[in-house]
Design an enzyme around this catalytic site. Structure first.
Site, PDB file in Angstrom:
ATOM      1  N   TYR A   1      -1.470   4.333  -6.352  1.00 39.47           N
ATOM      2  CA  TYR A   1      -2.724   5.032  -5.995  1.00 39.47           C
ATOM      3  C   TYR A   1      -2.971   6.172  -6.971  1.00 39.47           C
ATOM      4  O   TYR A   1      -2.038   6.683  -7.580  1.00 39.47           O
ATOM      5  CB  TYR A   1      -2.610   5.583  -4.569  1.00 39.47           C
ATOM      6  CG  TYR A   1      -2.728   4.529  -3.512  1.00 39.47           C
ATOM      7  CD1 TYR A   1      -3.974   4.119  -3.061  1.00 39.47           C
ATOM      8  CD2 TYR A   1      -1.597   3.936  -2.958  1.00 39.47           C
ATOM      9  CE1 TYR A   1      -4.094   3.141  -2.084  1.00 39.47           C
ATOM     10  CE2 TYR A   1      -1.708   2.960  -1.981  1.00 39.47           C
ATOM     11  CZ  TYR A   1      -2.961   2.571  -1.546  1.00 39.47           C
ATOM     12  OH  TYR A   1      -3.071   1.600  -0.586  1.00 39.47           O
TER      13      TYR A   1
ATOM     14  N   HIS B   1      -3.103  -9.639  -1.280  1.00 38.66           N
ATOM     15  CA  HIS B   1      -3.332  -8.254  -0.871  1.00 38.66           C
ATOM     16  C   HIS B   1      -4.278  -8.155   0.324  1.00 38.66           C
ATOM     17  O   HIS B   1      -4.016  -7.408   1.277  1.00 38.66           O
ATOM     18  CB  HIS B   1      -3.901  -7.435  -2.030  1.00 38.66           C
ATOM     19  CG  HIS B   1      -4.189  -6.014  -1.646  1.00 38.66           C
ATOM     20  ND1 HIS B   1      -3.199  -5.145  -1.252  1.00 38.66           N
ATOM     21  CD2 HIS B   1      -5.362  -5.323  -1.554  1.00 38.66           C
ATOM     22  CE1 HIS B   1      -3.746  -3.966  -0.955  1.00 38.66           C
ATOM     23  NE2 HIS B   1      -5.054  -4.056  -1.116  1.00 38.66           N
TER      24      HIS B   1
ATOM     25  N   HIS C   1      -3.899  -0.421   6.227  1.00 39.31           N
ATOM     26  CA  HIS C   1      -2.703   0.426   6.211  1.00 39.31           C
ATOM     27  C   HIS C   1      -2.086   0.455   7.610  1.00 39.31           C
ATOM     28  O   HIS C   1      -2.142   1.456   8.327  1.00 39.31           O
ATOM     29  CB  HIS C   1      -3.061   1.832   5.728  1.00 39.31           C
ATOM     30  CG  HIS C   1      -3.555   1.857   4.327  1.00 39.31           C
ATOM     31  ND1 HIS C   1      -3.881   3.019   3.666  1.00 39.31           N
ATOM     32  CD2 HIS C   1      -3.775   0.850   3.432  1.00 39.31           C
ATOM     33  CE1 HIS C   1      -4.288   2.740   2.436  1.00 39.31           C
ATOM     34  NE2 HIS C   1      -4.233   1.423   2.273  1.00 39.31           N
TER      35      HIS C   1
ATOM     36  N   ASN D   1      -6.599  -3.964  -4.763  1.00 36.79           N
ATOM     37  CA  ASN D   1      -7.859  -3.461  -5.317  1.00 36.79           C
ATOM     38  C   ASN D   1      -7.691  -2.116  -6.019  1.00 36.79           C
ATOM     39  O   ASN D   1      -8.327  -1.854  -7.042  1.00 36.79           O
ATOM     40  CB  ASN D   1      -8.926  -3.364  -4.230  1.00 36.79           C
ATOM     41  CG  ASN D   1      -8.489  -2.541  -3.033  1.00 36.79           C
ATOM     42  OD1 ASN D   1      -7.547  -2.906  -2.337  1.00 36.79           O
ATOM     43  ND2 ASN D   1      -9.172  -1.438  -2.768  1.00 36.79           N
TER      44      ASN D   1
ATOM     45  N   HIS E   1     -10.422  -2.633   7.626  1.00 33.68           N
ATOM     46  CA  HIS E   1     -11.267  -3.377   6.692  1.00 33.68           C
ATOM     47  C   HIS E   1     -11.894  -4.626   7.295  1.00 33.68           C
ATOM     48  O   HIS E   1     -12.871  -5.150   6.767  1.00 33.68           O
ATOM     49  CB  HIS E   1     -10.460  -3.772   5.450  1.00 33.68           C
ATOM     50  CG  HIS E   1     -10.049  -2.610   4.612  1.00 33.68           C
ATOM     51  ND1 HIS E   1      -8.784  -2.050   4.678  1.00 33.68           N
ATOM     52  CD2 HIS E   1     -10.732  -1.877   3.692  1.00 33.68           C
ATOM     53  CE1 HIS E   1      -8.707  -1.034   3.828  1.00 33.68           C
ATOM     54  NE2 HIS E   1      -9.871  -0.905   3.223  1.00 33.68           N
TER      55      HIS E   1
ATOM     56  N   ASP F   1      -1.635  -2.837  -3.947  1.00 32.09           N
ATOM     57  CA  ASP F   1      -1.931  -1.406  -3.977  1.00 32.09           C
ATOM     58  C   ASP F   1      -0.624  -0.669  -4.234  1.00 32.09           C
ATOM     59  O   ASP F   1      -0.138   0.141  -3.438  1.00 32.09           O
ATOM     60  CB  ASP F   1      -2.615  -0.928  -2.702  1.00 32.09           C
ATOM     61  CG  ASP F   1      -4.124  -1.175  -2.744  1.00 32.09           C
ATOM     62  OD1 ASP F   1      -4.607  -1.759  -3.734  1.00 32.09           O
ATOM     63  OD2 ASP F   1      -4.822  -0.785  -1.792  1.00 32.09           O
TER      64      ASP F   1
ATOM     65  N   ASP G   1       0.831  -1.206   0.000  1.00 33.69           N
ATOM     66  CA  ASP G   1       0.000   0.000   0.000  1.00 33.69           C
ATOM     67  C   ASP G   1       0.863   1.253   0.000  1.00 33.69           C
ATOM     68  O   ASP G   1       0.771   2.094   0.889  1.00 33.69           O
ATOM     69  CB  ASP G   1      -0.934  -0.022   1.214  1.00 33.69           C
ATOM     70  CG  ASP G   1      -1.779  -1.285   1.255  1.00 33.69           C
ATOM     71  OD1 ASP G   1      -2.909  -1.253   0.751  1.00 33.69           O
ATOM     72  OD2 ASP G   1      -1.297  -2.317   1.762  1.00 33.69           O
TER      73      ASP G   1
END
Length: 329
Positions: free
Chosen positions: A83, A212, A249, A118, A221, A80, A47
Site C-alpha cells: 500500500y 485478488h 479487508h 488493484n 466491495h 494488495d 491486503d
C-alpha cells in the site's frame, strides 16, 4: 515461437530455485513438494503491506505461531501486497519494510506465492514482478497468473484486477500500470482460455483458484460482477473446490448454492474494520469477521481443513471438506 518459449524457460530456470515442471500456453506451472506423509499445509494472507502498521505486525506474529504449529509448507498472498500504490521500483524500501522485515518468524521462511491486487497495479507492476526481488528475499514469487502443483492439489492463480471495468472507465485520481495487459480484451480472453486449458489438464484431487477480487462477498466491495459473468462459469464447469481471494479487508466463508465451490476471503492482513455488510446478499453465507486475521489450509488426498484466525490466534471459524479420489476414467 519456439525461440520465445525457450527464452522464457531459460529465464524462469535462472530466476527460481524451486521446480518448474512445464509451461503451457502462457500459464507458467510450478511444483511445490508435499510432506512425506502426503499432506500440504499453508497460510493465506491478503491486503497486508503497510510497513507493520494497522496491526500488520500483530497478524504476522500470529502467523508465525500458527505456521510453526502446523509446520506449514508455504504461504499464499491474495494481493494488495504493498500500500497504497504498489512498489515504485525494485529499490523501493517498502519491499523490506512491508515484507522482509515483517514476516520474520522461522516458520514463515518458506516460499510465498503472490498475485497482484488493484493497489499493486497503482505502482510499478514490472518492479513487483521482477525476479531481482528474490535476491533481496528468496521467498518472493509474484506473477500475474500461474499454476502451482503439489500432486494432491493444483492452485490456479488468476490476475483479476484487469477484469474490473471501473479501473479503466472510472479510475478517479488513481493511475494504473497496464503494461502487459493492453489490449485488455485480448489479454482477458487469452487468460480465460489458458485457465480453462490448465483446469482441463489438471488431475489433482483438489482444485483451488486464487485471485485478488471476490466472486461472492457480503463485505465492503460486494460481489465482482465481471468475475461472476466471465470467471465463475469456468470454475463451475471444472468443479473447482475453492475460490480464495482478498480485496475485502475481512475474513469470510460463503458456500455456493449452485455447486460445491467454497468462496473464502482472507483479506485481513492489516487495515480492516470497514463496518459495512450487505444484508441482502447472504445466500450461502457461513461466516464473516470484519477484522484482521488470516487463514490456514491443511490438505491430504481426500481431506481439507480450513481455519480462520484473528490477531490473537483465536480460531474464529473452520471448515472441513472431504471427497473421493479423482479418477480420469
Amino acid at each position: 515461437m519456439a525461440g520465445l518459449w525457450n527464452h522464457s524457460l531459460q529465464w524462469v530456470l535462472a530466476c527460481f530455485s524451486f521446480c518448474i515442471i512445464s509451461i503451457s500456453a502462457e500459464l507458467q506451472q510450478f511444483e511445490h513438494p508435499i510432506k512425506a506423509n502426503g499432506s500440504l499445509s499453508l497460510l493465506v494472507i491478503g491486503d497486508w503491506g503497510r510497513r507493520g502498521h494497522y496491526n500488520q505486525s500483530l497478524v504476522a506474529d500470529q502467523m508465525g505461531k500458527i505456521g510453526e504449529k502446523l509446520n506449514i509448507d508455504m504461504v499464499v498472498s491474495t494481493g494488495d501486497n504493498f500500500y497504497e500504490n504498489g512498489l515504485t521500483s525494485i529499490h523501493d524500501p517498502s519491499f523490506k519494510k512491508s515484507f522482509a522485515k515483517i514476516y520474520t518468524a522461522k516458520s514463515l521462511q518458506k516460499q510465498w506465492y503472490s498475485v497482484l491486487g488493484n493497489h499493486d497495479y497503482r505502482g510499478n507492476v514490472e518492479a513487483q514482478l521482477n525476479p531481482i526481488l528474490r535476491k533481496i528475499d528468496r521467498r518472493w514469487l509474484c506473477l500475474r497468473s500461474f499454476v502451482l502443483s503439489s500432486g494432491i492439489v493444483d492452485f490456479f492463480f488468476v490476475d483479476t484486477t484487469p477484469f474490473v471495468d471501473n479501473y479503466f472507465l472510472r479510475p478517479g485520481h488513481h493511475t494504473y500500470d497496464w503494461r502487459g495487459v493492453l489490449p485488455r480484451k485480448e489479454y482477458l480472453a487469452k487468460l480465460l482460455k489458458d485457465l480453462d486449458l490448465a483446469l482441463t489438464a489438471s488431475t489433482a484431487n483438489w482444485k483451488i483458484v486464487i485471485g485478488h477480487h471476490p466472486i461472492r462477498t457480503i463485505g465492503h466491495h460486494g460481489d465482482t460482477a465481471e468475475l461472476i459473468v466471465r470467471l465463475l462459469p469456468i470454475l463451475e464447469v471444472h468443479d473447482v473446490d475453492m475460490y480464495i481471494n482478498g480485496h475485502d479487508h475481512c475474513l469470510e466463508h460463503i458456500s455456493s448454492t449452485r455447486r460445491h465451490i467454497q468462496f473464502l476471503t482472507s483479506g485481513g492482513g492489516s487495515k480492516a474494520w470497514k463496518g459495512d455488510i450487505d444484508q441482502l446478499n447472504q445466500d450461502g453465507f457461513k461466516f464473516y469477521y470484519d477484522g484482521q486475521g488470516f487463514m490456514s489450509a491443511e490438505l491430504t488426498q481426500t481431506e481439507a481443513r480450513i481455519v480462520f484466525y484473528d490477531i490473537f490466534g483465536k480460531v474464529l471459524h473452520n471448515l472441513d471438506l472431504s471427497k473421493e479420489l479423482y479418477s480420469t476414467m
